[in-house]
Structures are given as structure tokens and as C-alpha cells.
Design a protein around this motif. Structure first.
Motif, PDB file in Angstrom:
ATOM      1  N   GLY A 105      11.653   5.840  -3.680  1.00  0.00           N
ATOM      2  CA  GLY A 105      12.226   5.316  -4.731  1.00  0.00           C
ATOM      3  C   GLY A 105      12.175   3.873  -4.811  1.00  0.00           C
ATOM      4  O   GLY A 105      12.884   3.173  -5.759  1.00  0.00           O
ATOM      5  N   ARG A 106      11.370   3.351  -4.231  1.00  0.00           N
ATOM      6  CA  ARG A 106      11.159   1.699  -4.292  1.00  0.00           C
ATOM      7  C   ARG A 106       9.778   1.720  -4.726  1.00  0.00           C
ATOM      8  O   ARG A 106       8.719   2.114  -4.212  1.00  0.00           O
ATOM      9  N   PHE A 107       9.615   0.567  -5.461  1.00  0.00           N
ATOM     10  CA  PHE A 107       8.369   0.025  -6.080  1.00  0.00           C
ATOM     11  C   PHE A 107       7.381  -0.572  -4.827  1.00  0.00           C
ATOM     12  O   PHE A 107       7.928  -1.110  -3.787  1.00  0.00           O
ATOM     13  N   VAL A 108       6.243  -0.346  -4.571  1.00  0.00           N
ATOM     14  CA  VAL A 108       5.490  -0.828  -3.629  1.00  0.00           C
ATOM     15  C   VAL A 108       4.557  -2.039  -4.457  1.00  0.00           C
ATOM     16  O   VAL A 108       3.700  -1.955  -4.998  1.00  0.00           O
ATOM     17  N   GLU A 109       5.273  -3.088  -4.247  1.00  0.00           N
ATOM     18  CA  GLU A 109       5.056  -4.196  -5.073  1.00  0.00           C
ATOM     19  C   GLU A 109       3.508  -4.734  -4.715  1.00  0.00           C
ATOM     20  O   GLU A 109       2.867  -4.948  -5.809  1.00  0.00           O
ATOM     21  N   GLU A 110       2.753  -4.915  -3.764  1.00  0.00           N
ATOM     22  CA  GLU A 110       1.486  -5.025  -3.547  1.00  0.00           C
ATOM     23  C   GLU A 110       0.374  -4.093  -4.077  1.00  0.00           C
ATOM     24  O   GLU A 110      -0.439  -4.628  -4.617  1.00  0.00           O
ATOM     25  N   ASN A 111       0.564  -2.941  -3.969  1.00  0.00           N
ATOM     26  CA  ASN A 111       0.022  -2.058  -4.690  1.00  0.00           C
ATOM     27  C   ASN A 111       0.162  -2.041  -6.185  1.00  0.00           C
ATOM     28  O   ASN A 111      -1.027  -1.735  -6.934  1.00  0.00           O
ATOM     29  N   ILE A 122       4.996   2.118 -14.791  1.00  0.00           N
ATOM     30  CA  ILE A 122       5.582   2.949 -13.736  1.00  0.00           C
ATOM     31  C   ILE A 122       6.863   3.815 -14.199  1.00  0.00           C
ATOM     32  O   ILE A 122       6.855   4.838 -14.190  1.00  0.00           O
ATOM     33  N   LEU A 123       7.722   2.975 -14.821  1.00  0.00           N
ATOM     34  CA  LEU A 123       8.969   3.559 -15.545  1.00  0.00           C
ATOM     35  C   LEU A 123       8.668   4.490 -16.550  1.00  0.00           C
ATOM     36  O   LEU A 123       9.214   5.733 -16.799  1.00  0.00           O
ATOM     37  N   GLN A 124       7.476   4.259 -17.295  1.00  0.00           N
ATOM     38  CA  GLN A 124       7.073   5.044 -18.350  1.00  0.00           C
ATOM     39  C   GLN A 124       6.596   6.359 -18.103  1.00  0.00           C
ATOM     40  O   GLN A 124       6.765   7.526 -18.521  1.00  0.00           O
ATOM     41  N   ALA A 125       5.800   6.391 -16.720  1.00  0.00           N
ATOM     42  CA  ALA A 125       5.329   7.517 -16.314  1.00  0.00           C
ATOM     43  C   ALA A 125       6.410   8.347 -15.671  1.00  0.00           C
ATOM     44  O   ALA A 125       6.338   9.507 -15.573  1.00  0.00           O
ATOM     45  N   SER A 135      14.664   4.996  -8.494  1.00  0.00           N
ATOM     46  CA  SER A 135      15.287   5.692  -7.493  1.00  0.00           C
ATOM     47  C   SER A 135      15.302   7.195  -7.205  1.00  0.00           C
ATOM     48  O   SER A 135      15.535   7.727  -6.195  1.00  0.00           O
ATOM     49  N   GLU A 136      15.036   8.066  -8.342  1.00  0.00           N
ATOM     50  CA  GLU A 136      14.985   9.465  -8.440  1.00  0.00           C
ATOM     51  C   GLU A 136      13.567   9.884  -7.988  1.00  0.00           C
ATOM     52  O   GLU A 136      13.382  11.314  -7.834  1.00  0.00           O
ATOM     53  N   ALA A 137      12.554   8.920  -7.529  1.00  0.00           N
ATOM     54  CA  ALA A 137      11.190   9.394  -7.551  1.00  0.00           C
ATOM     55  C   ALA A 137      11.031   9.233  -5.943  1.00  0.00           C
ATOM     56  O   ALA A 137      11.380   8.339  -5.345  1.00  0.00           O
ATOM     57  N   LYS A 138      10.424  10.138  -5.326  1.00  0.00           N
ATOM     58  CA  LYS A 138       9.882  10.135  -3.922  1.00  0.00           C
ATOM     59  C   LYS A 138       8.814   9.249  -3.715  1.00  0.00           C
ATOM     60  O   LYS A 138       8.481   8.448  -3.014  1.00  0.00           O
TER      61      LYS A 138
END
Length: 168
Positions: A105-111, A122-125, A135-138
Motif C-alpha cells: 500500500g505504499r509507493f516505492v519511490e526509488e523504483n 500508478i493511481l491510474q493503473a 493503500s488498497e493495493a498489496k
């Protein structure tokens, strides 16, 4: 006939060099599916084709040069696909590994920075897969083909031998 072959040999040589250069340059530039190309990406690809055409055919605009160039590209592509398919380390180097963009549920900023995507991308995907908030995404994982796989929080995940990179 030998004169024609000697005149077209530079076409083959130039085509091979440009093919290899573009494979490496496009691998470094990042991965996107054709459907995910922005207008800018598409324009760059079209202009690349135009920019390298004259160099590949060595200024020769004859039908023979065009056919030899096309045949060389097709053969190179077939050969490269065959080699990459059979040599696992090379396949991994050329195609890369899946990359984790959202973890628990958290963005991996570096990636995200590494692959050139924004939170909005990512939110669009996520929205396209019925997930309203990160937060709803594993997991959200960019696959080697550029597509984004989204795994909801409630889903069970079975790891394969080729797991996504958490960080670089």
C-alpha cells in the motif's frame, strides 16, 4: 552480381550497428508497452526510424538497399530473440526483472523514479483495476513487458522464482 553484393554489404553492416545501438539505447531509456507510450515516446520512435534510415542504407535509396536493410532487420530480430530466449542471464539483462512500484500500500519511490513513472501513473493503473487508493493495493508491479500488475490487499500472493525487485 558481385558488384551489387559489394555495394549492398555496407547496408548490412550499418543496419547491424544501428540495430544493436537502438536495442541498447532503448533498453537504457526504459520500458513501456506500445499501449502505454505517450505522444512524446511515439514521436521519438517515429523520428528514430526516420533518422537512422539513411545511415542504414548508406544513402542508397534503391529498392535493393531497402529490401536488404529490411531483410537484415528481420533476420537480426529473429536471431536476437532466439539468443535471448536461450540464454537466461542475457534474457534478464535485455528484458530486465519485474519491479515493485507499490509495496503493502505504499509507493516505492526509488523504483518509480527509476522507471520514470509518477504517483498519478500508478493511481491510474490502480483505478483501471478497480482500486481507488494506493493503500488498497498489496503490490503494483511493472512486468518485464512494461505492463503493470496490481494485486489487491486481500489477495494471496504466491512468489515465483523471478520475484520483483524491491529496490535497486
Amino acid at each position: 552480381m558481385p558488384k551489387l553484393i559489394s555495394e549492398l554489404l555496407p547496408v548490412i553492416e550499418h543496419t547491424v550497428v544501428i540495430y544493436l545501438f537502438l536495442m541498447i539505447a532503448l533498453r537504457i531509456a526504459g520500458r513501456h508497452q506500445i499501449g502505454q507510450l505517450s505522444v512524446i515516446d511515439l514521436v521519438v520512435l517515429i523520428l528514430l526510424g526516420s533518422a537512422v534510415e539513411t545511415a542504414m542504407v548508406n544513402g542508397d535509396t534503391s529498392l535493393a538497399a531497402g529490401l536488404v536493410c529490411s531483410a537484415t532487420l528481420l533476420l537480426l530480430n529473429r536471431l536476437a530473440a532466439w539468443i535471448v530466449h536461450r540464454i537466461a542471464p542475457l534474457n534478464r539483462e535485455i528484458n530486465g526483472d519485474p519491479i515493485t512500484l507499490v509495496n503493502q500500500g505504499r509507493f516505492v519511490e526509488e523504483n518509480l523514479r527509476r522507471v520514470g513513472l509518477t504517483h498519478e501513473d500508478i493511481l491510474q493503473a490502480l483505478r483501471a483495476r478497480g482500486i481507488a487508493d494506493v493503500s488498497e493495493a498489496k503490490y503494483a508491479i511493472m512486468e518485464v513487458n512494461g505492463s503493470i500488475t496490481v494485486i489487491p490487499r486481500h489477495a494471496k500472493v504466491h512468489r515465483s522464482s523471478r520475484t520483483p525487485k524491491e529496490t535497486t
